[in-house]
Enzyme design. Structure first.
Site, PDB file in Angstrom:
ATOM      1  N   GLY A 221      -4.522   5.637   1.745  1.00  0.00           N
ATOM      2  CA  GLY A 221      -5.171   6.912   1.470  1.00  0.00           C
ATOM      3  C   GLY A 221      -6.580   6.918   1.995  1.00  0.00           C
ATOM      4  O   GLY A 221      -6.898   6.229   2.954  1.00  0.00           O
TER       5      GLY A 221
ATOM      6  N   SER B 296      -6.742  -0.979   2.726  1.00  0.00           N
ATOM      7  CA  SER B 296      -6.446  -0.541   4.090  1.00  0.00           C
ATOM      8  C   SER B 296      -6.362   0.974   4.157  1.00  0.00           C
ATOM      9  O   SER B 296      -6.218   1.660   3.151  1.00  0.00           O
ATOM     10  CB  SER B 296      -5.123  -1.138   4.561  1.00  0.00           C
ATOM     11  OG  SER B 296      -4.065  -0.309   4.153  1.00  0.00           O
ATOM     12  N   LYS B 297      -6.449   1.455   5.389  1.00  0.00           N
ATOM     13  CA  LYS B 297      -6.457   2.897   5.600  1.00  0.00           C
ATOM     14  C   LYS B 297      -5.145   3.520   5.147  1.00  0.00           C
ATOM     15  O   LYS B 297      -5.102   4.674   4.763  1.00  0.00           O
ATOM     16  CB  LYS B 297      -6.665   3.204   7.083  1.00  0.00           C
ATOM     17  CG  LYS B 297      -8.051   2.847   7.509  1.00  0.00           C
ATOM     18  CD  LYS B 297      -8.428   3.445   8.828  1.00  0.00           C
ATOM     19  CE  LYS B 297      -9.844   2.975   9.116  1.00  0.00           C
ATOM     20  NZ  LYS B 297     -10.161   2.791  10.464  1.00  0.00           N
ATOM     21  N   ARG B 298      -4.089   2.722   5.173  1.00  0.00           N
ATOM     22  CA  ARG B 298      -2.788   3.267   4.783  1.00  0.00           C
ATOM     23  C   ARG B 298      -2.761   3.696   3.318  1.00  0.00           C
ATOM     24  O   ARG B 298      -1.943   4.477   2.909  1.00  0.00           O
ATOM     25  CB  ARG B 298      -1.694   2.223   5.026  1.00  0.00           C
ATOM     26  CG  ARG B 298      -1.268   2.133   6.465  1.00  0.00           C
ATOM     27  CD  ARG B 298      -0.187   1.115   6.641  1.00  0.00           C
ATOM     28  NE  ARG B 298      -0.621  -0.227   6.299  1.00  0.00           N
ATOM     29  CZ  ARG B 298      -1.325  -1.002   7.112  1.00  0.00           C
ATOM     30  NH1 ARG B 298      -1.649  -0.580   8.297  1.00  0.00           N
ATOM     31  NH2 ARG B 298      -1.694  -2.195   6.738  1.00  0.00           N
TER      32      ARG B 298
END
Ligand code: GLU
Length: 510
Positions: A264, A260-262
């Site tokens: 990094g 996921s984008k979270r």
């Protein structure tokens, strides 16, 4: 077999994600393999999620990676389009979807819904309270045709919904996952056309895949749950189904969950900025979910096209292994010819504050070649070679070879004598090097000269070469001292620089 036509259909809701690139790549490879066509279509009907600039980013990222579409938007000093099935941007196709939504109404496969958002919210709350899945209750399906006509005439706000039958099993075949069956009672009467005249994804995707003659729908497996709605639409229109290929997710190494984008940087731009080569990224992504028949790991695009097969796609998620990506990248960096290496690395030198225009090309090429086999990412270059451009900073203790240092706390006397030896060696080396002509500083001579010097003075190699190397670069690990001197030798004042660094090291030890 009809012509293979695949499409990548991203929504411009942000930078292109690494998973999206893999989808695009597989679509591209499958089309090329079959002499078919690969399309790029922009799905921008969710107006609230649009992110300015992301359309350009998507198109440019794909082209940087050489996933070039046969139809759809492309970049040539600006956004341009090619292909005979356009427009390839969904927001420019609204009348087409409206016409088909009308056809569904006539076929009773869809119906008008005039419910207010308040009513829908209340319905959802009630369903939640009863622990029921949120679903529209088909209230507006009960309206008579007269009631519908008068509401339409009065311009009451409305949407068009899919009329999902309540009592059947919706079946479809997926190339990776096999036969899939979903009871229609679990499928919501999906909004197909919104009150502002925009279609939702579900109507637009089916209409476009049909109108653009898509033969294979290759996409992320998060869309499996939506496919039954699409099947109902294909059936209502009487259109043949494309082959569905739902790709397993890319998983994070850290969490084992979907990347996921979270976690990094997962956008293609981030990877390219860090100095991953497009060809390495492609090679790595191709193997993230697809197993070629051979043991071979390095594939260029041409080889990928030749080898690629939908039958060798994995069913389970593929773990995104950054070390593996680094390995691919270093292999591709090693294979670069000097001109190419130079062109790709110089921007990173500039970014690191090195004024490359002030130095001879031969010198820059030499230092880049020195690091070529050590780099994992292009962005590492500045840090690795900055000692060539400024006096290295290091602790004097580094000048003593590590084997000595490691011998569990040598007594101070020994330490002192070690320091003295190193100092003596550096001093006599300096005197010796001064006597050499500047031409002799090139690697072919300098290595022999220094080895000779060591031998004739009966010195220990490590007690000369280690401090020499540290004096030159100030690093614990670096290329060897002869190579460094050879690079310096291509500067007009190369010899002076080498001697200056040795005398500075001596001063530090004194
Ligand atoms: N627009 C969808 C997305 O952004 C595409 C899904 C599909 O390929 O059907 O992922």
């Amino acid at each position: 077999m009809p012509e293979v036509r695949t499409r990548f259909a991203p929504s411009p809701t942000g930078f292109l994600h690494i998973g999206g690139i893999r989808t695009a790549l597989y679509e591209f490879l499958w089309a090329r393999k079959n002499n078919g066509k690969y399309l790029l279509r922009i799905e921008d009907t969710d107006r609230q999620r649009l992110v300015p600039g992301s359309l350009e980013n998507i198109v440019q990222s794909l082209e940087t990676l050489r996933i070039v579409s046969d139809e759809g938007p492309y970049w040539d000093k600006g956004l341009k389009f090619r292909g005979e099935f356009g427009p390839y941007i969904q927001s420019e196709r609204l009348p087409i979807y409206q016409k088909y939504a009308q056809e569904l109404i006539e076929k009773k496969a869809a119906y008008y819904c005039f419910c207010s958002s308040e009513r829908l919210d209340k319905l959802r709350e009630e369903q939640q309270a009863q622990k029921l899945p949120p679903k529209y209750d088909k209230l507006c399906l009960k309206l008579s045709s007269e009631e519908v006509s008068s509401k339409l005439a009065a311009k009451e706000a409305h949407v068009i919904r899919l009329n999902v039958p309540s009592d059947r099993i919706i079946k479809f075949h997926d190339h990776i996952h096999g036969d899939i069956e979903i009871p229609s009672k679990d499928v919501d009467d999906q909004v197909l056309l919104k009150s502002d005249g925009f279609p939702t994804y579900h109507l637009a995707v089916v209409v476009d895949d049909y109108s653009m003659k898509i033969s294979h729908v290759i996409r992320a497996d998060e869309w499996i749950a939506s496919t039954p709605k699409h099947i109902l639409l294909y059936e209502a229109f009487g259109w043949p189904l494309p082959v569905f290929v739902h790709l397993p997710a890319i998983l994070s190494q850290a969490t084992g969950k979907k990347l996921s984008k979270r976690e990094g940087d997962v956008s293609v731009k981030d990877f390219l900025d860090k100095g991953y080569l497009p060809e390495a990224l492609i090679n790595f992504l191709a193997l993230l979910g697809w197993n070629p028949k051979t043991e071979q790991e390095i594939f260029n695009m041409r080889e990928l096209v030749a080898e690629f097969s939908l039958d060798k796609l994995n069913k389970s998620g593929a773990v995104f292994d950054l070390d593996k990506l680094d390995w691919f990248n270093s292999m591709y960096i090693r294979a670069l010819k000097i001109e190419d290496l130079f062109a790709r690395l110089v921007p990173y030198l500039v970014k690191a504050g090195i004024q490359t225009e002030k130095y001879p090309k031969e010198f820059l090429e030499k230092i880049l070649l020195l690091e070529q086999s050590r780099l994992k990412k292009l962005s590492e270059i500045g840090e690795r070679v900055k000692y060539f451009f400024e006096e290295p900073q290091y602790e004097p203790g580094l000048l003593c070879p590590p084997a000595r240092k490691a011998s569990a706390g040598p007594p101070p006397a020994e330490k002192k004598s070690e320091k003295e030896t190193i100092l003596k060696n550096l001093n006599s080396l300096q005197i010796f090097l001064q006597t050499l002509s500047a031409e002799k500083f090139a690697q072919k001579d300098i290595e022999a000269e220094i080895k000779n010097f060591i031998e004739s003075n009966q010195l220990k190699t490590g007690e000369v070469l280690w401090p020499l190397r540290v004096a030159l670069c100030g690093l614990e690990a670096s290329p060897g001292p002869f190579e460094i001197i050879d690079a310096f030798a291509s500067l007009p004042d190369g010899k002076e620089q080498v001697l200056k660094r040795i005398s500075r090291a001596s001063e530090m030890l004194f």
